[in-house]
Motif scaffolding. Structure first.
Motif, short mmCIF file in Angstrom:
data_model
loop_
_atom_site.label_atom_id
_atom_site.label_comp_id
_atom_site.label_asym_id
_atom_site.label_seq_id
_atom_site.Cartn_x
_atom_site.Cartn_y
_atom_site.Cartn_z
N GLU A 184 0.99 -0.90 0.01
CA GLU A 184 0.02 0.73 0.00
C GLU A 184 0.92 1.57 0.03
OE1 GLU A 184 -4.12 1.42 2.43
OE2 GLU A 184 -2.28 0.65 3.87
N GLN A 185 0.62 2.23 -0.86
CA GLN A 185 1.63 3.51 -1.00
C GLN A 185 1.07 3.88 0.28
OE1 GLN A 185 -0.81 6.38 -3.09
NE2 GLN A 185 0.80 7.86 -2.76
N LYS A 186 2.17 4.30 1.01
CA LYS A 186 2.57 4.83 2.95
C LYS A 186 2.33 6.08 3.07
CE LYS A 186 6.60 1.75 3.88
NZ LYS A 186 6.12 1.04 4.47
N ASN A 187 2.48 6.92 2.05
CA ASN A 187 1.73 8.40 2.87
C ASN A 187 0.22 8.83 2.88
OD1 ASN A 187 4.30 9.13 3.56
ND2 ASN A 187 4.15 10.13 1.70
N PHE A 188 -0.22 8.40 1.57
CA PHE A 188 -1.90 8.42 1.07
C PHE A 188 -2.32 7.98 1.06
CE2 PHE A 188 0.65 12.15 -0.78
CZ PHE A 188 0.26 13.62 -0.03
N LYS A 189 -1.71 6.59 1.69
CA LYS A 189 -2.69 5.15 1.13
C LYS A 189 -3.87 4.96 -0.35
CE LYS A 189 -2.48 4.01 6.10
NZ LYS A 189 -0.88 3.62 5.62
N ARG A 190 -3.40 5.23 -1.60
CA ARG A 190 -4.11 5.29 -2.81
C ARG A 190 -3.93 4.29 -2.78
NH1 ARG A 190 -4.74 10.37 -6.82
NH2 ARG A 190 -6.46 9.31 -8.35
N TYR A 191 -2.89 3.97 -3.63
CA TYR A 191 -2.79 2.67 -4.25
C TYR A 191 -2.40 1.48 -3.74
CZ TYR A 191 -1.73 6.38 -7.45
OH TYR A 191 -1.71 7.62 -8.53
N ALA A 192 -2.85 -0.02 -3.84
CA ALA A 192 -2.80 -0.80 -3.42
C ALA A 192 -2.51 -2.05 -4.24
CB ALA A 192 -4.20 -0.84 -2.11
N VAL A 193 -2.07 -3.65 -3.11
CA VAL A 193 -1.98 -4.43 -4.35
C VAL A 193 -2.66 -5.61 -3.45
CG1 VAL A 193 -0.73 -6.15 -5.35
CG2 VAL A 193 -0.76 -3.10 -5.50
N ASN A 194 -3.68 -6.30 -3.66
CA ASN A 194 -4.50 -7.52 -3.11
C ASN A 194 -3.79 -8.76 -3.74
OD1 ASN A 194 -5.36 -5.80 -0.90
ND2 ASN A 194 -6.77 -5.02 -2.52
N LEU A 195 -3.41 -10.07 -2.94
CA LEU A 195 -3.58 -11.25 -3.40
C LEU A 195 -4.19 -12.13 -2.90
CD1 LEU A 195 0.64 -11.56 -3.96
CD2 LEU A 195 -1.54 -11.05 -5.75
N GLY A 196 -4.73 -13.26 -3.11
CA GLY A 196 -5.16 -13.81 -3.14
C GLY A 196 -5.74 -15.17 -3.12
N GLY A 197 -6.44 -16.15 -3.23
CA GLY A 197 -7.17 -17.15 -3.98
C GLY A 197 -8.27 -18.17 -3.28
N GLY A 198 -8.22 -19.32 -3.49
CA GLY A 198 -9.56 -20.00 -2.83
C GLY A 198 -10.17 -20.83 -4.12
N GLY A 199 -11.82 -20.95 -4.22
CA GLY A 199 -12.45 -22.31 -4.46
C GLY A 199 -12.64 -21.76 -5.39
N LEU A 200 -13.50 -22.38 -6.08
CA LEU A 200 -14.59 -22.10 -7.83
C LEU A 200 -15.32 -23.56 -7.83
CD1 LEU A 200 -13.69 -23.42 -10.34
CD2 LEU A 200 -11.80 -22.02 -10.34
N PHE A 201 -16.66 -23.45 -8.10
CA PHE A 201 -17.42 -24.45 -8.45
C PHE A 201 -18.17 -23.55 -9.60
CE2 PHE A 201 -19.01 -22.98 -4.65
CZ PHE A 201 -20.59 -22.72 -4.83
N GLY A 202 -18.65 -24.42 -10.40
CA GLY A 202 -19.49 -23.63 -11.18
C GLY A 202 -20.02 -24.93 -12.42
N TYR A 203 -20.32 -24.55 -13.70
CA TYR A 203 -20.43 -24.97 -14.96
C TYR A 203 -20.83 -24.39 -15.92
CZ TYR A 203 -24.17 -28.22 -17.14
OH TYR A 203 -24.65 -29.46 -18.23
N GLU A 204 -20.16 -25.43 -16.96
CA GLU A 204 -19.40 -24.89 -17.92
C GLU A 204 -20.31 -25.84 -19.37
OE1 GLU A 204 -15.54 -26.65 -18.94
OE2 GLU A 204 -15.75 -28.31 -19.26
N ILE A 205 -20.69 -24.94 -20.54
CA ILE A 205 -21.73 -24.77 -21.07
C ILE A 205 -20.66 -25.33 -21.94
CG2 ILE A 205 -23.73 -24.91 -22.50
CD1 ILE A 205 -24.54 -23.63 -20.35
N ILE A 206 -20.88 -26.43 -23.37
CA ILE A 206 -20.50 -26.46 -24.74
C ILE A 206 -20.90 -26.70 -25.84
CG2 ILE A 206 -18.62 -27.72 -25.80
CD1 ILE A 206 -17.33 -28.63 -22.58
N ASN A 207 -20.91 -25.39 -26.63
CA ASN A 207 -21.62 -25.58 -28.36
C ASN A 207 -22.62 -25.68 -28.07
OD1 ASN A 207 -21.60 -25.56 -30.49
ND2 ASN A 207 -22.40 -28.45 -30.91
N ASN A 208 -23.63 -24.82 -26.54
CA ASN A 208 -24.39 -24.11 -26.28
C ASN A 208 -25.58 -25.72 -26.00
OD1 ASN A 208 -24.64 -21.97 -26.47
ND2 ASN A 208 -24.13 -22.10 -28.85
N GLY A 209 -24.49 -26.91 -25.41
CA GLY A 209 -24.77 -28.02 -24.38
C GLY A 209 -25.27 -29.05 -26.44
#
Length: 179
Positions: free
Chosen positions: A88-113
């Motif tokens: 994070e920018q020290k003086n004004f705290k205007r700029y920041a960089v965040n790193l993270g991660g996690g899980g995912l779940f969902g659905y993929e549709i190929i060729n409109n099913g």
């Protein structure tokens, strides 16, 4: 798979309730490049303090594999995760960089099913539920107390996808702090 999702939900809920009071909550929306097409991502962040937050995201990609045949596909996922401010920018705290991660779940549709292409060829891939993990980067520029501009980049690893196991997303967006 059910065991992995239960562990992830337990992990996120422990983070959310073990840190004491809520610093703030925010919502965000970004759009940009997803492999072979475009993606959009909506997020809800539960800020544990100034330097860490739990994130719940919804991601949608509209794309077309341009190999021997043009095969359209869509990916829709939900992504619980955890992010940490690493700079994070020290003086004004205007700029920041965040790193993270996690899980995912969902659905993929190929060729409109459809399992057959317009030329009669039969696809080996199929529409299905997918799951995996992600790593994320967020660059943030604070505009005022309510809004921030975002630069987002995620690399998804879909364990059982027929589209491809590694799937990138990069986008620009805005974040609004609720309270």
């Amino acid at each position: 798979m059910r065991y992995h999702i239960s562990i992830l939900v337990l992990f996120i809920s422990t983070l959310m309730f073990s840190q004491g009071s809520n610093y703030a909550s925010s919502i965000g929306l970004s759009g940009g490049y997803a492999e072979d097409g475009y993606g959009v991502k909506g997020t809800f962040n539960y800020h544990l303090n100034r330097n860490q937050y739990a994130q719940l995201s919804i991601f949608a990609a509209i794309a077309e594999d341009k190999g021997s045949f043009n095969i359209p596909y869509n990916i829709f996922t939900v992504q619980p995760g955890y992010f940490l401010k690493v700079w994070e920018q020290k003086n004004f705290k205007r700029y920041a960089v965040n790193l993270g991660g996690g899980g995912l779940f969902g659905y993929e549709i190929i060729n409109n099913g459809n399992s057959t292409l317009s030329n009669g060829a039969i696809l080996d891939a199929k529409s299905q539920f997918i799951y995996g993990v992600f790593l994320g980067f967020e660059g943030e520029v604070t505009l005022n107390n309510d809004f921030s501009l975002l630069v987002k980049a995620n690399e998804y690893y879909h364990i059982n996808s027929d589209v491809g196991q590694f799937y990138p997303y990069a986008g620009l967006g805005i974040r609004y702090f609720l309270f």
